[in-house]
Design a protein around this motif. Structure first.
Motif, PDB file in Angstrom:
ATOM      1  N   GLY A 184       0.776  -1.228   0.000  1.00  0.00           N
ATOM      2  CA  GLY A 184       0.000   0.000   0.000  1.00  0.00           C
ATOM      3  C   GLY A 184       0.808   1.280   0.000  1.00  0.00           C
ATOM      4  N   GLU A 185       0.226   2.300   0.582  1.00  0.00           N
ATOM      5  CA  GLU A 185       0.756   3.660   0.520  1.00  0.00           C
ATOM      6  C   GLU A 185       2.167   3.778   1.092  1.00  0.00           C
ATOM      7  N   GLU A 186       2.498   2.940   2.054  1.00  0.00           N
ATOM      8  CA  GLU A 186       3.804   3.083   2.692  1.00  0.00           C
ATOM      9  C   GLU A 186       4.958   2.808   1.730  1.00  0.00           C
ATOM     10  N   ARG A 187       4.668   2.116   0.614  1.00  0.00           N
ATOM     11  CA  ARG A 187       5.724   1.857  -0.380  1.00  0.00           C
ATOM     12  C   ARG A 187       5.527   2.684  -1.654  1.00  0.00           C
ATOM     13  N   MET A 188       4.622   3.654  -1.625  1.00  0.00           N
ATOM     14  CA  MET A 188       4.300   4.411  -2.832  1.00  0.00           C
ATOM     15  C   MET A 188       5.502   5.196  -3.357  1.00  0.00           C
ATOM     16  N   ASP A 189       6.278   5.789  -2.470  1.00  0.00           N
ATOM     17  CA  ASP A 189       7.441   6.553  -2.924  1.00  0.00           C
ATOM     18  C   ASP A 189       8.440   5.644  -3.633  1.00  0.00           C
ATOM     19  N   GLU A 190       8.623   4.459  -3.073  1.00  0.00           N
ATOM     20  CA  GLU A 190       9.533   3.491  -3.688  1.00  0.00           C
ATOM     21  C   GLU A 190       9.000   3.051  -5.056  1.00  0.00           C
ATOM     22  N   ALA A 191       7.678   2.844  -5.132  1.00  0.00           N
ATOM     23  CA  ALA A 191       7.065   2.456  -6.401  1.00  0.00           C
ATOM     24  C   ALA A 191       7.245   3.551  -7.442  1.00  0.00           C
ATOM     25  N   THR A 192       7.033   4.790  -7.034  1.00  0.00           N
ATOM     26  CA  THR A 192       7.201   5.911  -7.963  1.00  0.00           C
ATOM     27  C   THR A 192       8.633   5.993  -8.473  1.00  0.00           C
ATOM     28  N   ALA A 193       9.596   5.757  -7.596  1.00  0.00           N
ATOM     29  CA  ALA A 193      11.003   5.768  -8.011  1.00  0.00           C
ATOM     30  C   ALA A 193      11.281   4.680  -9.043  1.00  0.00           C
ATOM     31  N   LEU A 194      10.648   3.518  -8.874  1.00  0.00           N
ATOM     32  CA  LEU A 194      10.806   2.440  -9.852  1.00  0.00           C
ATOM     33  C   LEU A 194      10.189   2.823 -11.198  1.00  0.00           C
ATOM     34  N   TYR A 195       8.998   3.439 -11.174  1.00  0.00           N
ATOM     35  CA  TYR A 195       8.392   3.911 -12.423  1.00  0.00           C
ATOM     36  C   TYR A 195       9.310   4.912 -13.115  1.00  0.00           C
ATOM     37  N   GLU A 196       9.903   5.808 -12.338  1.00  0.00           N
ATOM     38  CA  GLU A 196      10.777   6.838 -12.909  1.00  0.00           C
ATOM     39  C   GLU A 196      12.020   6.208 -13.536  1.00  0.00           C
TER      40      GLU A 196
ATOM     41  N   GLU B 239      10.814  -3.422 -25.681  1.00  0.00           N
ATOM     42  CA  GLU B 239      11.276  -2.599 -24.570  1.00  0.00           C
ATOM     43  C   GLU B 239      10.679  -1.194 -24.651  1.00  0.00           C
ATOM     44  N   GLU B 240      10.464  -0.687 -25.855  1.00  0.00           N
ATOM     45  CA  GLU B 240       9.823   0.626 -25.979  1.00  0.00           C
ATOM     46  C   GLU B 240       8.410   0.594 -25.413  1.00  0.00           C
ATOM     47  N   LEU B 241       7.685  -0.486 -25.672  1.00  0.00           N
ATOM     48  CA  LEU B 241       6.339  -0.616 -25.116  1.00  0.00           C
ATOM     49  C   LEU B 241       6.381  -0.672 -23.591  1.00  0.00           C
ATOM     50  N   HIS B 242       7.379  -1.334 -23.042  1.00  0.00           N
ATOM     51  CA  HIS B 242       7.526  -1.383 -21.584  1.00  0.00           C
ATOM     52  C   HIS B 242       7.812   0.010 -21.014  1.00  0.00           C
ATOM     53  N   VAL B 243       8.689   0.749 -21.671  1.00  0.00           N
ATOM     54  CA  VAL B 243       9.023   2.096 -21.205  1.00  0.00           C
ATOM     55  C   VAL B 243       7.803   3.010 -21.311  1.00  0.00           C
ATOM     56  N   GLU B 244       7.053   2.884 -22.392  1.00  0.00           N
ATOM     57  CA  GLU B 244       5.838   3.687 -22.549  1.00  0.00           C
ATOM     58  C   GLU B 244       4.838   3.393 -21.436  1.00  0.00           C
ATOM     59  N   MET B 245       4.762   2.127 -21.030  1.00  0.00           N
ATOM     60  CA  MET B 245       3.854   1.786 -19.947  1.00  0.00           C
ATOM     61  C   MET B 245       4.300   2.452 -18.647  1.00  0.00           C
ATOM     62  N   ALA B 246       5.594   2.486 -18.393  1.00  0.00           N
ATOM     63  CA  ALA B 246       6.108   3.155 -17.192  1.00  0.00           C
ATOM     64  C   ALA B 246       5.752   4.636 -17.220  1.00  0.00           C
ATOM     65  N   ARG B 247       5.882   5.260 -18.369  1.00  0.00           N
ATOM     66  CA  ARG B 247       5.551   6.683 -18.480  1.00  0.00           C
ATOM     67  C   ARG B 247       4.059   6.901 -18.267  1.00  0.00           C
ATOM     68  N   ALA B 248       3.253   5.968 -18.741  1.00  0.00           N
ATOM     69  CA  ALA B 248       1.797   6.083 -18.531  1.00  0.00           C
ATOM     70  C   ALA B 248       1.454   5.968 -17.052  1.00  0.00           C
ATOM     71  N   GLU B 249       2.155   5.086 -16.333  1.00  0.00           N
ATOM     72  CA  GLU B 249       1.912   4.944 -14.894  1.00  0.00           C
ATOM     73  C   GLU B 249       2.263   6.256 -14.172  1.00  0.00           C
ATOM     74  N   LEU B 250       3.360   6.873 -14.554  1.00  0.00           N
ATOM     75  CA  LEU B 250       3.749   8.130 -13.930  1.00  0.00           C
ATOM     76  C   LEU B 250       2.735   9.226 -14.239  1.00  0.00           C
ATOM     77  N   HIS B 251       2.228   9.226 -15.462  1.00  0.00           N
ATOM     78  CA  HIS B 251       1.231  10.229 -15.839  1.00  0.00           C
ATOM     79  C   HIS B 251      -0.036  10.092 -15.007  1.00  0.00           C
ATOM     80  N   GLU B 252      -0.427   8.822 -14.750  1.00  0.00           N
ATOM     81  CA  GLU B 252      -1.619   8.576 -13.938  1.00  0.00           C
ATOM     82  C   GLU B 252      -1.422   9.083 -12.513  1.00  0.00           C
ATOM     83  N   GLU B 253      -0.202   8.960 -12.006  1.00  0.00           N
ATOM     84  CA  GLU B 253       0.070   9.397 -10.630  1.00  0.00           C
ATOM     85  C   GLU B 253       0.074  10.920 -10.503  1.00  0.00           C
TER      86      GLU B 253
END
Length: 259
Positions: A220-232, A244-258
């Motif tokens: 949950g929330e207690e690991r959110m900062d760590e999760a965000t760092a992984l997305y970044e 790999e480009e599709l994987h990177v695009e997915m990471a960018r989409a996750e960051l956009h959602e946050e």
């Protein structure tokens, strides 16, 4: 059958058979697939790495043998990231699983036959809902196939990522107690799978994204900062090929959602 939706950036990658052979270890650090001897299978991989997924699948199926694996990987990546029709996605995953099971029957010591069976069933389960799939008994098949792939090929990064995701999703859907007693899902095992995968392949964007998702599901929330760092970190990766480009695009989409 309708043509597949094309990957939009095939012009970015100029892979040919010689370059794929030269860079095989880097391109296949995730799946530990052996370099094929068959030139037809190798050409199917050239299509795959350039993002020509429909051509890769057709060429792999035509080649047979080792070509079935590139057909399955191309189908899996396409269905996961580019196919817009839900029922078509599900049908493609079931076709993959059927082909992979035939590979297992023909060569039970081949790790990627077990892995692609698990991948296809796992994505199918996500499509019909994890809880419904568990009720159908698919969860145990996925877990056992992934564990078998890792047993046969301990350096299989993608199998470790997928097994980590299995543990996280089961616990997320049914809870730690039922998940552990009924399906053998354990939080510590799931997190360990991701840690091992990223130790083997530190620049795996999909490993970082799925690890981040698992941290949020499991803690949950207690690991959110760590999760965000992984997305970044994943979003900053330089992709080697279309997958790999599709994987990177997915990471960018996750960051956009946050944001």
């Amino acid at each position: 059958m309708a043509h597949w939706t094309p990957f939009p950036h095939t012009d970015r990658y100029g892979w040919d058979a010689l370059r794929v052979q030269q860079q095989w270890s880097a391109l296949h650090l995730g799946d530990a697939e052996p370099l094929p001897d068959d030139p037809a299978a190798l050409q199917a991989w050239v299509h795959f790495h350039n993002g020509e997924f429909e051509q890769a699948a057709a060429a792999g199926l035509a080649a047979g043998g080792a070509g079935i694996t590139v057909a399955n990987k191309a189908t899996g990546v396409y269905a996961t990231y580019l196919e817009p029709r839900e029922q078509t996605r599900l049908d493609l995953f079931l076709q993959m699983a059927e082909r992979a099971r035939a590979q297992v029957a023909a060569n039970p010591q081949y790790a990627n036959a077990w892995y692609w069976n698990a991948y296809a069933l796992g994505r199918y389960c996500q499509g019909i809902s994890v809880a419904k799939a568990l009720a159908q008994g698919l969860g145990q098949q996925i877990k056992e196939s992934l564990e078998k792939a890792i047993e046969l090929c301990p350096q299989h990064v993608e199998a470790r990522i997928a097994l980590g995701t299995f543990h996280a999703e089961v616990i997320d859907k049914v809870g730690a107690l039922i998940g552990g007693m009924t399906y053998g899902a354990k939080k510590e095992v799931g997190l360990q799978m991701f840690e091992q995968a990223l130790a083997l392949h530190p620049r795996s964007a999909i490993g970082m994204v799925d690890y981040a998702n698992a941290l949020v599901m499991l803690e949950g929330e207690e690991r959110m900062d760590e999760a965000t760092a992984l997305y970044e970190r994943a979003a900053a990766c330089e992709p080697l090929d279309a997958m790999e480009e599709l994987h990177v695009e997915m990471a960018r989409a996750e960051l956009h959602e946050e944001s």
